[in-house]
Design a protein around this motif. Structure first.
Motif, PDB file in Angstrom:
ATOM      1  N   GLU A 123       0.852  -1.184   0.000  1.00 56.59           N
ATOM      2  CA  GLU A 123       0.000   0.000   0.000  1.00 56.59           C
ATOM      3  C   GLU A 123       0.897   1.246   0.000  1.00 56.59           C
ATOM      4  OE1 GLU A 123      -3.138  -0.305  -0.314  1.00 56.59           O
ATOM      5  OE2 GLU A 123      -3.679  -2.290   0.484  1.00 56.59           O
ATOM      6  N   LYS A 124       0.306   2.405  -0.246  1.00 58.31           N
ATOM      7  CA  LYS A 124       1.094   3.631  -0.304  1.00 58.31           C
ATOM      8  C   LYS A 124       1.826   3.906   1.000  1.00 58.31           C
ATOM      9  CE  LYS A 124      -1.698   5.940  -3.843  1.00 58.31           C
ATOM     10  NZ  LYS A 124      -2.558   7.107  -4.154  1.00 58.31           N
ATOM     11  N   ASP A 125       1.259   3.467   2.128  1.00 58.41           N
ATOM     12  CA  ASP A 125       1.901   3.702   3.420  1.00 58.41           C
ATOM     13  C   ASP A 125       2.886   2.613   3.815  1.00 58.41           C
ATOM     14  OD1 ASP A 125       0.169   1.645   4.027  1.00 58.41           O
ATOM     15  OD2 ASP A 125      -1.083   2.810   5.407  1.00 58.41           O
ATOM     16  N   GLY A 126       3.081   1.627   2.953  1.00 57.09           N
ATOM     17  CA  GLY A 126       4.087   0.596   3.198  1.00 57.09           C
ATOM     18  C   GLY A 126       3.564  -0.749   3.626  1.00 57.09           C
ATOM     19  N   LEU A 127       2.297  -0.849   4.020  1.00 54.52           N
ATOM     20  CA  LEU A 127       1.755  -2.133   4.457  1.00 54.52           C
ATOM     21  C   LEU A 127       1.730  -3.124   3.298  1.00 54.52           C
ATOM     22  CD1 LEU A 127       0.364  -3.684   6.827  1.00 54.52           C
ATOM     23  CD2 LEU A 127      -1.822  -2.934   5.851  1.00 54.52           C
ATOM     24  N   ALA A 128       2.276  -4.314   3.530  1.00 54.77           N
ATOM     25  CA  ALA A 128       2.241  -5.350   2.502  1.00 54.77           C
ATOM     26  C   ALA A 128       0.808  -5.776   2.238  1.00 54.77           C
ATOM     27  CB  ALA A 128       3.081  -6.548   2.936  1.00 54.77           C
ATOM     28  N   MET A 129       0.423  -5.844   0.965  1.00 57.98           N
ATOM     29  CA  MET A 129      -0.934  -6.239   0.622  1.00 57.98           C
ATOM     30  C   MET A 129      -1.180  -7.699   0.991  1.00 57.98           C
ATOM     31  SD  MET A 129      -1.765  -4.343  -2.978  1.00 57.98           S
ATOM     32  CE  MET A 129      -1.761  -2.554  -3.069  1.00 57.98           C
ATOM     33  N   SER A 130      -2.334  -7.967   1.583  1.00 58.52           N
ATOM     34  CA  SER A 130      -2.704  -9.306   2.016  1.00 58.52           C
ATOM     35  C   SER A 130      -4.213  -9.396   2.106  1.00 58.52           C
ATOM     36  CB  SER A 130      -2.091  -9.603   3.397  1.00 58.52           C
ATOM     37  OG  SER A 130      -2.629 -10.789   3.953  1.00 58.52           O
ATOM     38  N   SER A 131      -4.757 -10.551   1.763  1.00 59.35           N
ATOM     39  CA  SER A 131      -6.197 -10.757   1.920  1.00 59.35           C
ATOM     40  C   SER A 131      -6.607 -10.629   3.372  1.00 59.35           C
ATOM     41  CB  SER A 131      -6.595 -12.135   1.379  1.00 59.35           C
ATOM     42  OG  SER A 131      -6.321 -12.235  -0.007  1.00 59.35           O
ATOM     43  N   ASP A 156      -1.629   0.053  13.506  1.00 57.19           N
ATOM     44  CA  ASP A 156      -0.628  -0.732  14.243  1.00 57.19           C
ATOM     45  C   ASP A 156       0.173  -1.635  13.305  1.00 57.19           C
ATOM     46  OD1 ASP A 156      -1.517   0.410  16.587  1.00 57.19           O
ATOM     47  OD2 ASP A 156      -2.735  -1.317  17.197  1.00 57.19           O
ATOM     48  N   ALA A 157      -0.493  -2.155  12.281  1.00 51.37           N
ATOM     49  CA  ALA A 157       0.152  -3.091  11.358  1.00 51.37           C
ATOM     50  C   ALA A 157       1.300  -2.459  10.581  1.00 51.37           C
ATOM     51  CB  ALA A 157      -0.881  -3.663  10.390  1.00 51.37           C
ATOM     52  N   LEU A 158       1.319  -1.141  10.493  1.00 52.67           N
ATOM     53  CA  LEU A 158       2.411  -0.459   9.799  1.00 52.67           C
ATOM     54  C   LEU A 158       3.747  -0.694  10.488  1.00 52.67           C
ATOM     55  CD1 LEU A 158       0.756   2.973   8.916  1.00 52.67           C
ATOM     56  CD2 LEU A 158       1.128   1.006   7.417  1.00 52.67           C
ATOM     57  N   ALA A 159       3.707  -1.138  11.747  1.00 54.16           N
ATOM     58  CA  ALA A 159       4.946  -1.418  12.468  1.00 54.16           C
ATOM     59  C   ALA A 159       5.800  -2.459  11.750  1.00 54.16           C
ATOM     60  CB  ALA A 159       4.629  -1.890  13.884  1.00 54.16           C
ATOM     61  N   LEU A 160       5.175  -3.387  11.023  1.00 54.80           N
ATOM     62  CA  LEU A 160       5.958  -4.426  10.351  1.00 54.80           C
ATOM     63  C   LEU A 160       6.850  -3.824   9.269  1.00 54.80           C
ATOM     64  CD1 LEU A 160       3.539  -6.090  11.678  1.00 54.80           C
ATOM     65  CD2 LEU A 160       4.004  -7.784   9.900  1.00 54.80           C
ATOM     66  N   SER A 161       6.278  -2.985   8.418  1.00 56.75           N
ATOM     67  CA  SER A 161       7.090  -2.391   7.353  1.00 56.75           C
ATOM     68  C   SER A 161       8.086  -1.384   7.925  1.00 56.75           C
ATOM     69  CB  SER A 161       6.202  -1.737   6.294  1.00 56.75           C
ATOM     70  OG  SER A 161       5.356  -0.761   6.853  1.00 56.75           O
ATOM     71  N   LEU A 162       7.714  -0.692   9.008  1.00 59.78           N
ATOM     72  CA  LEU A 162       8.653   0.229   9.652  1.00 59.78           C
ATOM     73  C   LEU A 162       9.822  -0.532  10.267  1.00 59.78           C
ATOM     74  CD1 LEU A 162       6.160   2.690  11.385  1.00 59.78           C
ATOM     75  CD2 LEU A 162       7.559   3.128   9.348  1.00 59.78           C
ATOM     76  N   ALA A 163       9.545  -1.689  10.826  1.00 61.71           N
ATOM     77  CA  ALA A 163      10.608  -2.517  11.396  1.00 61.71           C
ATOM     78  C   ALA A 163      11.576  -2.985  10.316  1.00 61.71           C
ATOM     79  CB  ALA A 163      10.006  -3.715  12.126  1.00 61.71           C
ATOM     80  N   LEU A 164      11.046  -3.352   9.168  1.00 63.21           N
ATOM     81  CA  LEU A 164      11.912  -3.781   8.066  1.00 63.21           C
ATOM     82  C   LEU A 164      12.738  -2.614   7.536  1.00 63.21           C
ATOM     83  CD1 LEU A 164       9.451  -6.153   6.187  1.00 63.21           C
ATOM     84  CD2 LEU A 164      11.403  -6.802   7.624  1.00 63.21           C
ATOM     85  N   ARG A 165      12.162  -1.432   7.558  1.00 51.86           N
ATOM     86  CA  ARG A 165      12.919  -0.247   7.142  1.00 51.86           C
ATOM     87  C   ARG A 165      14.081  -0.008   8.093  1.00 51.86           C
ATOM     88  NH1 ARG A 165       9.420   5.043   6.686  1.00 51.86           N
ATOM     89  NH2 ARG A 165       8.289   3.633   5.291  1.00 51.86           N
ATOM     90  N   ARG A 186      -3.005 -12.594  11.999  1.00 53.99           N
ATOM     91  CA  ARG A 186      -1.589 -12.924  11.815  1.00 53.99           C
ATOM     92  C   ARG A 186      -1.104 -12.350  10.492  1.00 53.99           C
ATOM     93  NH1 ARG A 186       1.900 -16.812   9.600  1.00 53.99           N
ATOM     94  NH2 ARG A 186       3.587 -17.500  10.993  1.00 53.99           N
ATOM     95  N   LEU A 187      -0.047 -11.557  10.556  1.00 60.14           N
ATOM     96  CA  LEU A 187       0.520 -10.909   9.376  1.00 60.14           C
ATOM     97  C   LEU A 187       1.985 -11.307   9.236  1.00 60.14           C
ATOM     98  CD1 LEU A 187      -0.888  -7.288   9.802  1.00 60.14           C
ATOM     99  CD2 LEU A 187      -1.842  -9.125   8.375  1.00 60.14           C
ATOM    100  N   ILE A 188       2.459 -11.361   7.990  1.00 65.18           N
ATOM    101  CA  ILE A 188       3.870 -11.618   7.718  1.00 65.18           C
ATOM    102  C   ILE A 188       4.400 -10.556   6.773  1.00 65.18           C
ATOM    103  CG2 ILE A 188       3.730 -14.106   8.115  1.00 65.18           C
ATOM    104  CD1 ILE A 188       3.680 -14.508   5.076  1.00 65.18           C
ATOM    105  N   ASP A 189       5.707 -10.335   6.845  1.00 60.64           N
ATOM    106  CA  ASP A 189       6.371  -9.392   5.943  1.00 60.64           C
ATOM    107  C   ASP A 189       7.851  -9.751   5.931  1.00 60.64           C
ATOM    108  OD1 ASP A 189       6.778  -7.324   4.186  1.00 60.64           O
ATOM    109  OD2 ASP A 189       5.873  -5.785   5.455  1.00 60.64           O
ATOM    110  N   ASN A 190       8.574  -9.256   4.950  1.00 59.71           N
ATOM    111  CA  ASN A 190       9.998  -9.575   4.864  1.00 59.71           C
ATOM    112  C   ASN A 190      10.719  -8.602   3.954  1.00 59.71           C
ATOM    113  OD1 ASN A 190      10.570 -10.776   2.001  1.00 59.71           O
ATOM    114  ND2 ASN A 190       8.633 -11.739   2.625  1.00 59.71           N
TER     115      ASN A 190
END
Length: 281
Positions: free
Chosen positions: A178-186, A198-207, A272-276
């Motif tokens: 998404e434009k804010d960095g959240l990985a797209m997921s169903s 809160d979920a934006l923390a995953l992409s911020l952590a990877l950054r 449950r969300l995943i990102d990498n």
């Protein structure tokens, strides 16, 4: 676009297409499509003359207490999205058509599935590789497209293809965000507005991991710590794991002389969300 629900009919269609010299592309999905899926479809469209999208919520990759029953589904909406790609065939079987009541055979990709999500979802990857093997046998694709968001799944399928000599090319596609960095997921559909933030923390952590790797690449543990520190600041995020592994073998204790995968799994609310991210030397 045509819809096929019978595995036998799908195989007959595929065999006819192959005999006519068509190049078949397959994009396996569990439906409830989003722009990330459509990116996979467009890549499949570019690389093939006949594009098949499968929509199948595979019961064999869900464990006890997981979200098989409530997994989001909207077949009519999915088909409308696929027609715009355009996709040629939607293969949408029912579970009873894919698994006989006495089915006992499985495909297991071995050690590459033992860590990361495999350690937290026993049997999940065995269900994934089994259904993908079945789809390859039914659809007979020349190529199949998979997203890198499910990175361990991608590596497991690549290993299965090599180990079992499947005659199919695997095309990986980078994560769509998404434009804010959240990985797209169903599963993002489960999130409330607060949980979505809160979920934006995953992409911020990877950054943060990427920045640590760029400026001070002393060891993988320090890169993982940089990501973990960001996640721990967010009260609405429950960490399942943050790990750094070799991006090819998914083995632990990676060398920074090789690409490493920083992978996160976390729960935001009940979702449950995943990102990498893959970090190159």
């Amino acid at each position: 676009m045509i819809v096929i629900t019978s595995p036998d009919e799908m195989t007959r269609y595929a065999e006819s297409a192959r005999q006519s010299g068509e190049r078949i592309g397959l994009v396996p999905t569990m439906g409830f499509l989003h722009d990330g899926h459509l990116t996979l479809m467009r890549e499949g469209r570019r690389q093939s003359s006949v594009l098949v999208a499968s929509i199948f919520v595979n019961p064999m990759q869900f464990g006890p207490g997981e979200d098989f029953a409530r997994y989001p589904r909207n077949f009519e909406r999915d088909c409308a999205m696929l027609e715009r790609v355009p996709v040629d065939v939607v293969f949408a079987p029912e579970p009873a058509a894919m698994y006989s009541t006495d089915a006992q055979s499985w495909v297991d990709a071995g050690d590459i599935t033992s860590g990361l999500c495999g350690a937290h979802r026993p049997g999940h990857f065995r269900g994934v590789t089994t259904v993908v093997a079945k789809l390859f046998n039914i659809v007979k694709p020349h190529l199949a497209v998979f997203g890198e968001k499910d990175f361990q799944q991608l590596r497991a399928i690549q290993k299965m293809v090599r180990d079992l000599n499947f005659d199919v090319e695997i095309l990986p596609v980078p994560i769509v965000r998404e434009k804010d960095g959240l990985a797209m997921s169903s599963r993002n559909a489960y999130l409330s507005s607060t949980e979505r933030e809160d979920a934006l923390a995953l992409s911020l952590a990877l950054r943060a991991a990427r920045e640590k790797h760029r400026t001070d690449p002393c060891c993988a543990e320090e890169v993982v710590f940089a990501a973990t520190r960001v996640l721990k600041r967010m009260k609405g995020v429950e960490i399942e794991y943050v790990e750094g592994v070799d991006a090819e073998t998914l083995s632990r204790h990676p060398s920074l002389d090789r690409p490493i995968l920083i992978a996160i799994a976390a729960r935001v609310g009940k979702t449950r969300l995943i990102d990498n991210v893959v970090l190159n030397p």
